[in-house]
Design an enzyme around this catalytic site. Structure first.
Site, short mmCIF file in Angstrom:
data_model
loop_
_atom_site.label_atom_id
_atom_site.label_comp_id
_atom_site.label_asym_id
_atom_site.label_seq_id
_atom_site.Cartn_x
_atom_site.Cartn_y
_atom_site.Cartn_z
CG ASP A 487 -2.14 -0.75 1.12
OD1 ASP A 487 -2.66 -0.82 0.01
OD2 ASP A 487 -2.62 -1.27 2.14
C1 BGC Z 1 0.26 1.34 6.28
C2 BGC Z 1 -0.08 0.15 5.46
C3 BGC Z 1 -1.57 0.10 5.27
C4 BGC Z 1 -2.05 1.42 4.66
C5 BGC Z 1 -3.52 1.47 4.37
C6 BGC Z 1 -0.34 2.59 5.68
O1 BGC Z 1 -0.09 3.67 6.52
O2 BGC Z 1 1.66 1.44 6.39
O3 BGC Z 1 0.42 -1.03 6.07
O4 BGC Z 1 -1.90 -0.98 4.46
O5 BGC Z 1 -1.71 2.48 5.50
O6 BGC Z 1 -4.28 1.66 5.49
C1 NOJ Z 2 -1.71 -3.79 5.41
C2 NOJ Z 2 -2.86 -3.87 4.48
O1 NOJ Z 2 -4.02 -4.28 5.18
C3 NOJ Z 2 -2.58 -4.82 3.34
O2 NOJ Z 2 -3.66 -4.83 2.44
C4 NOJ Z 2 -1.31 -4.45 2.65
O3 NOJ Z 2 -1.05 -5.42 1.65
C5 NOJ Z 2 -0.16 -4.37 3.63
N1 NOJ Z 2 -0.49 -3.47 4.71
C6 NOJ Z 2 1.14 -3.88 2.98
O4 NOJ Z 2 1.11 -2.54 2.69
#
Ligand code: BGC
Ligand code: NOJ
Length: 817
Positions: A487
């Site tokens: 993400d």
């Molecule tokens: C986090 C991710 C997460 C994304 C969406 C980011 O701040 O580091 O792990 O998936 O937010 O909520």
């Molecule tokens: C947490 C999110 O829930 C997941 O969808 C994503 O793949 C990982 N973070 C990595 O960013």
């Protein structure tokens, strides 16, 4: 250092001091009513949706960390001394403290001045309520006179509004108290037909429902005025902060034990039967009273607890293993499976690190979570797949998440994450392999929940593939969109304004940045869909998907290979990322994992090279970091990944979700020693003895462990709600132990350490129970020499489907070099 120990017989983790480095939590409920509970009784409850139907309040990110909960106070009426058997909120030192977190229940107990008290918290199956069963034993030589005070703080239903809209909410709170039952009915008079109740099995000598009366002005939960003075105020809340508190007076002879049950529940009335009498504003209690009566009776509460235990025995009984590794057995048989069920229920919505108000069910998350729970609850997995697919967009794209209560997708974390749709294929294939239920492909499912747009689910899957093929970039690799699995790899974002969301901001047209990860994922998904097409008799179509997979594989090999490992991406300038030519971010874990899983590079030695690079550059004793070298500064064109300090989260943290991809890749390559070694590095039970470093619960996976660039290397964060649970479960059970459900039977293809002399497993599959014994007399990692099923040798390593159900089938497996 340890803060407790596993009690595998009882399937519990027993914490023996309350001041764990972080709150160590557990979940109550497994259907519609849920709660989170810490080892000191902190946490909250909700019905279905942690944001929209929140029963009780919680103080997020508080000091102390964990505050707001299901608290009980005990007061010695002789000298006025009071304490909490769960330690919080009074934090008076207690003796013989223990917290037993079990499957869907928690028991917290301690002793104070010769008074032993224990509270069992659980949610009965099929009910929208939680039971707190308090038992108090007088261990003194003389009688004692005690008062017990219960306490909950009600949340005004919408947890987001509750935490922000005080000008309104300080005036809306309403309760009723009738025969000792406290009813919380804020907004019931208008658009709600649900209310909460808090009841007690003893006739209370008093109660409170207004927080500031119970606590007293300028006082906190450590020393409520009512408890200190020893009697409730019988306050009725009008506005401000409604709470529930009962006072129960108990006199106990020496050695006597008394039980008191408190019930906290949620109830709905039909819209036209809300009030009794109908013209009044008084809650109609006709249908709730029998429920309350039933569960206040101890024999019924006890029976409900037994049923809950049976339920978990059934679920966990689907797969049980007996291997030379205790950490493997414990996680597979108990905790990892349990965590997978929690991720099924919660996705990423409610934990101590997810507030329950920010996020619903993730599209990619829930599809991956399926891998970990489908064998335990296939019917519910089916329902989940259909719910997910119903939020899919007609383009084949996906909302990134949806809300459980409404089942509608929302754009809060954006959409246009170009990997999202592909996971639906993997989730659906996993479901059919487990259940053999091909009918799901014909299930009529709408797009964006719009009536009239229904097509068979199979058509949704076709659109998932098309979605990628219609979005290819300059190298014919998939365009990344807002991001892929990672993400935080926001290649079209270029955000330079504080407060912008990296996940919803787009400053580029998105026509250049490509993801090698999605390339690998596409190959995996297209191969799965090809199999599904073939089984449906669509041979032409099957060949098209095979060809699409082959073409993408060739593209990945041509443009996604860096020489020693797979590249990560091309950025918006068309420059490589995850390449030896980068200064930072030279190598990433995700494409090494997913490309090898997809079979890319297996034949020509590139997979082996990539795995060697992972071992050399990314592996640490605490797990495998996401990339190296960590980004030491913010890169506008890379986005959130470079916003984290080095070693944390996506910026070179050990993002545990990705580690099992490498375990599987090692297993696919026949490297059983390496696969299990990686497995044990992040296995929570194997890390129990370094709890002071790890800090999170030793019984569940965290999302992240700080990487080698972080000053706190080895420290875990964000426990419980992570795709880590499902993927580790898949890695150990399906690829290392090698027991893999397939369309035509149960594949048994272990890839284990040489030192293992074998293992046993029982696996329920398509109506039969398989008792599997694997013997490794030659000390090899892989290679099935012979499989004997009920005395008859079968060719290859597939145990074919049985022609009758309800049997126990003996499977003997011999390995050779
Ligand atoms: C986090 C991710 C997460 C994304 C969406 C980011 O701040 O580091 O792990 O998936 O937010 O909520
Ligand atoms: C947490 C999110 O829930 C997941 O969808 C994503 O793949 C990982 N973070 C990595 O960013």
């Amino acid at each position: 250092m340890r803060y407790g120990q596993f009690d595998d017989k009882r399937r519990e983790y027993v914490i023996n001091r309350p001041d764990t480095p972080l709150p160590w939590i557990n979940y109550l409920g497994c259907e519609a009513y849920f709660g989170i509970i810490s080892n000191t009784a902190g946490g909250y409850s909700f019905y279905r949706d942690a944001r929209l139907r929140r029963l009780t309040r919680y103080r997020y990110n508080n000091a102390p960390f964990d505050f707001g909960g299901r608290y009980i106070y005990l007061r010695d009426r002789a000298n006025g001394d009071f304490w909490s058997p769960t330690w919080q909120p009074t934090r008076r030192p207690v003796e013989r403290y223990s917290c037993r977190h079990g499957m869907g229940y928690t028991i917290i107990g301690s002793t104070f001045a010769g008074i032993r008290a224990e509270v069992l918290y659980f949610v009965p199956l099929g009910q929208n309520l939680e039971i707190w069963q308090l038992s108090v034993t007088n261990e003194r030589e003389e009688p004692v006179s005690l008062s017990a005070f219960s306490s909950v703080e009600f949340c005004l239903w919408d947890a987001w509004d509750d935490a922000t809209n005080f000008q309104r909410n300080f005036s809306t709170g309403q309760v009723e108290v009738e025969q000792g039952v406290i009813y919380h009915k804020t907004e019931y008079r208008e658009r709600r037909n649900h209310f909460a109740y808090f009841a007690c099995s003893e006739k209370p000598t008093g109660f409170d429902t207004q927080r500031d009366v119970f606590l007293g002005p300028y006082r906190g939960w450590e020393a409520p005025a009512a408890v200190e003075r020893g009697s409730s105020f019988n306050s009725i809340a009008y506005g401000w902060a409604p709470i529930g508190s009962h006072q129960v007076d108990l006199t106990l002879h020496p050695k006597e034990t008394r039980n008191v049950i408190f019930l906290l529940g949620y109830h709905e009335n039909p819209q036209d039967e809300k009030f009794d009498p109908p013209q009044s504003q008084t809650i109609n209690k006709r249908t709730v009273r029998p429920v309350i009566e039933k569960y206040l009776a101890k024999p019924n509460a006890d029976a409900a607890f037994t049923e809950l235990k049976d339920h978990w025995n059934r679920l966990l009984g689907v797969l049980q293993v007996d291997t030379p590794s205790i950490d493997t057995d414990r996680m597979v048989n108990i905790w990892n499976a349990y965590q997978c069920m929690v991720t099924f229920n919660m996705s990423r919505s409610a934990s101590f690190y997810e507030s329950g108000i920010g996020r619903g069910m993730g599209f990619r998350d829930s599809n991956q979570d399926l891998l970990g729970f489908v064998h335990m609850i296939p019917e519910r997995a089916r329902e989940r797949i259909v719910d997910l697919a119903a939020t899919q967009l007609a383009t084949g794209g996906a909302f990134h998440q949806y809300q459980t209560l409404t089942k509608r997708g929302n754009n809060d974390i954006g959409s246009g994450f170009n990997d999202d749709p592909l996971w639906l294929i993997l989730g659906t294939a996993a479901y059919i392999k487990e259940s053999g239920d091909w009918s799901i492909l014909d299930e009529m499912v709408p797009y964006e929940n719009q009536a009239g747009t229904e097509t068979p689910l199979y058509d949704h899957l076709q659109r998932c593939i098309r979605y990628t093929l219609e979005r290819l970039g300059p190298h014919e690799l998939p365009l990344i969109g807002r991001a892929d699995w990672n993400d935080c790899l926001n290649l079209n974002c270029f955000s330079d304004t504080p407060g912008q969301s990296f996940q919803t901001t787009t400053n580029k047209d998105g026509k250049v940045a490509e993801s090698v990860f999605i390339g690998g994922l596409f190959v995996l998904a297209a191969k799965e869909l090809a199999d599904l097409a073939y089984k449906r008799g669509l041979e032409q179509e099957c060949l098209c998907y095979v060809a699409a997979a082959e073409k993408m594989e060739a593209t990945v090999l041509e443009h996604g290979w860096d020489g020693e490992w797979f590249l990560r991406a091309y950025d918006d300038f068309g420059h490589k990322l995850g390449s030896a030519e980068n200064e930072e971010g030279k190598i990433f874990i995700e494409p090494q994992g997913i490309c090898i899983l997809a079979g890319i590079g297996q034949r020509d030695g590139r997979a082996a090279k990539a795995l060697a690079a992972v071992r050399e550059r990314l592996a640490t004793p605490h797990g495998i970091v996401l990339q190296q070298p960590a980004f030491s500064r913010y890169y506008l064109h890379l986005g959130e990944i470079s916003s984290y300090p080095p070693g944390y989260k996506e910026n070179a943290g050990i993002f545990c979700h990705t580690n099992p991809w490498i375990m599987i890749a090692e297993a696919m390559s026949g490297n059983g020693d390496e696969a299990l070694d990686y497995y044990l590095r992040i296995n929570p039970s194997a890390r129990e003895s370094i709890s002071e470093v790890h800090r999170c619960e030793p019984y569940v996976y965290p999302q992240m462990i700080a990487g080698r660039d972080a000053p706190t290397h080895g420290e875990a964060k964000n426990s419980w709600l992570s795709g880590t649970a499902a993927w580790n479960y898949a890695a150990i059970t399906q690829w290392i132990l090698g027991i893999r459900p397939e369309y035509e039977g149960l594949r048994i293809d272990p890839v284990i350490p040489r030192s293992w002399s074998g293992f046993r497993a029982t696996r329920q599959f398509r109506g039969n129970s398989y008792a599997i014994e694997v013997r490794n007399t030659q000390g090899v990692c892989r290679g099935v020499k012979k499989i004997v099923v009920d005395g008859v040798e079968v060719p290859g390593n597939l145990v074919p489907l049985a022609d009758s159900a309800g049997r126990t089938i003996q499977v003997e497996v011999d390995l050779e070099g």
